[in-house]
Design an enzyme around this catalytic site. Sequence first.
Site, PDB file in Angstrom:
ATOM      1  N   HIS A  74     -10.715   3.658 -62.495  1.00  0.00           N
ATOM      2  CA  HIS A  74     -10.704   2.833 -61.293  1.00  0.00           C
ATOM      3  C   HIS A  74     -10.403   3.726 -60.080  1.00  0.00           C
ATOM      4  O   HIS A  74      -9.836   4.816 -60.228  1.00  0.00           O
ATOM      5  CB  HIS A  74      -9.632   1.750 -61.410  1.00  0.00           C
ATOM      6  CG  HIS A  74      -9.949   0.713 -62.441  1.00  0.00           C
ATOM      7  ND1 HIS A  74      -9.150  -0.380 -62.669  1.00  0.00           N
ATOM      8  CD2 HIS A  74     -10.999   0.597 -63.299  1.00  0.00           C
ATOM      9  CE1 HIS A  74      -9.686  -1.119 -63.628  1.00  0.00           C
ATOM     10  NE2 HIS A  74     -10.802  -0.554 -64.033  1.00  0.00           N
ATOM     11  N   GLU A 106      -8.170   3.693 -57.908  1.00  0.00           N
ATOM     12  CA  GLU A 106      -6.765   4.105 -57.761  1.00  0.00           C
ATOM     13  C   GLU A 106      -6.440   5.297 -58.656  1.00  0.00           C
ATOM     14  O   GLU A 106      -5.720   6.221 -58.250  1.00  0.00           O
ATOM     15  CB  GLU A 106      -5.823   2.945 -58.132  1.00  0.00           C
ATOM     16  CG  GLU A 106      -5.929   1.725 -57.226  1.00  0.00           C
ATOM     17  CD  GLU A 106      -6.925   0.689 -57.734  1.00  0.00           C
ATOM     18  OE1 GLU A 106      -7.933   1.079 -58.363  1.00  0.00           O
ATOM     19  OE2 GLU A 106      -6.705  -0.511 -57.492  1.00  0.00           O
ATOM     20  N   CYS A 143      -5.315  -3.559 -60.347  1.00  0.00           N
ATOM     21  CA  CYS A 143      -5.255  -4.252 -61.635  1.00  0.00           C
ATOM     22  C   CYS A 143      -3.931  -3.929 -62.336  1.00  0.00           C
ATOM     23  O   CYS A 143      -3.144  -3.096 -61.861  1.00  0.00           O
ATOM     24  CB  CYS A 143      -6.439  -3.867 -62.513  1.00  0.00           C
ATOM     25  SG  CYS A 143      -6.253  -2.263 -63.307  1.00  0.00           S
ATOM     26  N   CYS A 149      -3.580  -0.152 -63.137  1.00  0.00           N
ATOM     27  CA  CYS A 149      -3.329   0.695 -61.969  1.00  0.00           C
ATOM     28  C   CYS A 149      -1.942   0.413 -61.379  1.00  0.00           C
ATOM     29  O   CYS A 149      -1.238   1.335 -60.965  1.00  0.00           O
ATOM     30  CB  CYS A 149      -4.418   0.488 -60.919  1.00  0.00           C
ATOM     31  SG  CYS A 149      -6.029   1.100 -61.474  1.00  0.00           S
TER      32      CYS A 149
HETATM   33 ZN   LIG Z   1      -7.269  -0.761 -61.888  1.00  0.00          ZN
END
Ligand SMILES: [Zn+2]
Lengths: 188, 358
Positions: free
Chosen positions: A68, A70, A104, A107
């Site tokens: 992701h 992040e 999420c 993360c």
């Molecule tokens: Zn994430």
Amino acid sequence: MGSEAAGGNEAAFQPSAGEHKWMQRAFEMAKEALQNGEVPVGCLMVYNDEILGQGRNEVNETKNATRHAEMVAIDQVLEWCHQNGRDHAGVFQRTVLYVTVEPCIMCASALRLLKIPLVVYGCRNDRFGGCGSVLNIPADELQNTGNPFKCISGYRAEEAVEMLKTFYKQENPNGFRGAVAVRGSQKK
Amino acid sequence: HYIMGPQHKRRKTEETVPFAWEVIPVLSDEKSQDVKLLTAYAAPIMNKKETSRLVKEVAALYPLSGLQHLKRVRACEEKSSPHPLEIILCLVSNVKDHSDADTVVSLSDLFSDRNIDCSGLGEPFLVQVPAHPPLTRPQFEKASCHWPTSFHEDKQVTEALTGQLFSTEEKAKMQGYMEKAIRTAKEGENKGMELVGAVLVDPNTDGVLAVAHDCRNSSNPLLHAVMVCIDLVAHGQGGGAYTYKDYPACTFAVMDRSHCTLAEKCLISIDREDCSESEDSGLPYICTGYDLYVTREPCVMCAMALVHSRIHRVFYGISSPDGALGTKYKIHTHTDLNHHYDVFKGIMERECQQLFLK
Ligand SMILES: [Zn+2]
Ligand SMILES: [Zn+2]
């Protein structure tokens, strides 16, 4: 409207001049990503008024579903620390994440492990959100998982959602599935 | 709607090579919680011939909405009982507020101004009835002590709870994988890493796809063994985000999944997950159908990474203080998440425990 998720108190989003500047920048990134057919998430890690990481979703090219934006930005900060001979623990504890969509659960946990003090984000992530939507990782009682952190949410939330809706409509001709997911694009 | 299922046959071999450990399923809260009870009024049916009429009339007046699992009528436990059957009239909460909930009422209180023929009914008494349909056999057995309920048995869950889901042969394989994870954890320790090891396996072929130790004490504090394992599987498919040249014990198998059919990848899950969504989108849900063995319970970051990767099953040795697959969270059964997986703990528990006592 905005809220401080970690404190649980609803409060209007009153960004400092710096926060405003960085969130604008994150939205520009998200727009660019959308124009390129990528997941429209903008994500910046800022230390000492300097951008050390700006991630974009790299799930597709790495075939690793954890890449992701992040996580990619975190790696850029680590790389900066390595290049500059800095201790990453000290840097992360003074680094702020600006991101257009709520991180999420994965993360959020990563950010907590790194002891990041503050996350500023745009819209909620109803499918995976780890900062209040599905779980509240920054505020939960977790003795062995870094430090709790503060969240400021709601910055241009409608606009962030609209970009995601546009993206998922393109991805899925059958319509928007309610996905505010940070996932890979099929387009090259 | 059967109450007692047929004595289920033991499909798996019964002869036991003694394993010093058991495979314990980590079930959702709904499946592992104690039976919750509600207080109801019931009454004896003095004349059996009145039963069907009474059931119809009482149910019309006091439907047990949301409690379809409850049998309306039960046979009396004591053979010497003067009446053969008892019927649930209504929940106490249907007719009373909390303040006087425990008082007994008479038939006329319950049916006074209503059109019901009470002939054949004895005086009401209080009973405790199960509030939710039982989801597991232990819940069913406990619920049945209070009042009979229907039970749609999930055989796999029953087998998992009684330690019969896996054969001796399967447990021997598990032991092999976990031994590999433990060995790899020790290799990591030689590199100054935390003592955690993980092995990712394709249960269709018994192929080991990735072997990893923890790398969090490297330049990247997020490289927990599970995160390394996921990235190694990506490497095996031509992707990957990190290099592991400094960590030769972290390895992967190169693979080509193009020949795999969806059916092969969709194994039966004890939580009955629909996994048809996983592959049709073309997104790299690369752990679909795979099993992970890890020496200790993953943290919440790793547990969620496994959701994103669409793992099939996770087997771990021992619990962790902030563990996310049973201890602090049950990420694998979280109803808001779009992928669920099965989790089992206790595999080579003692050996895994010893890793952390060092
Ligand atoms: Zn994430
Ligand atoms: Zn972890």
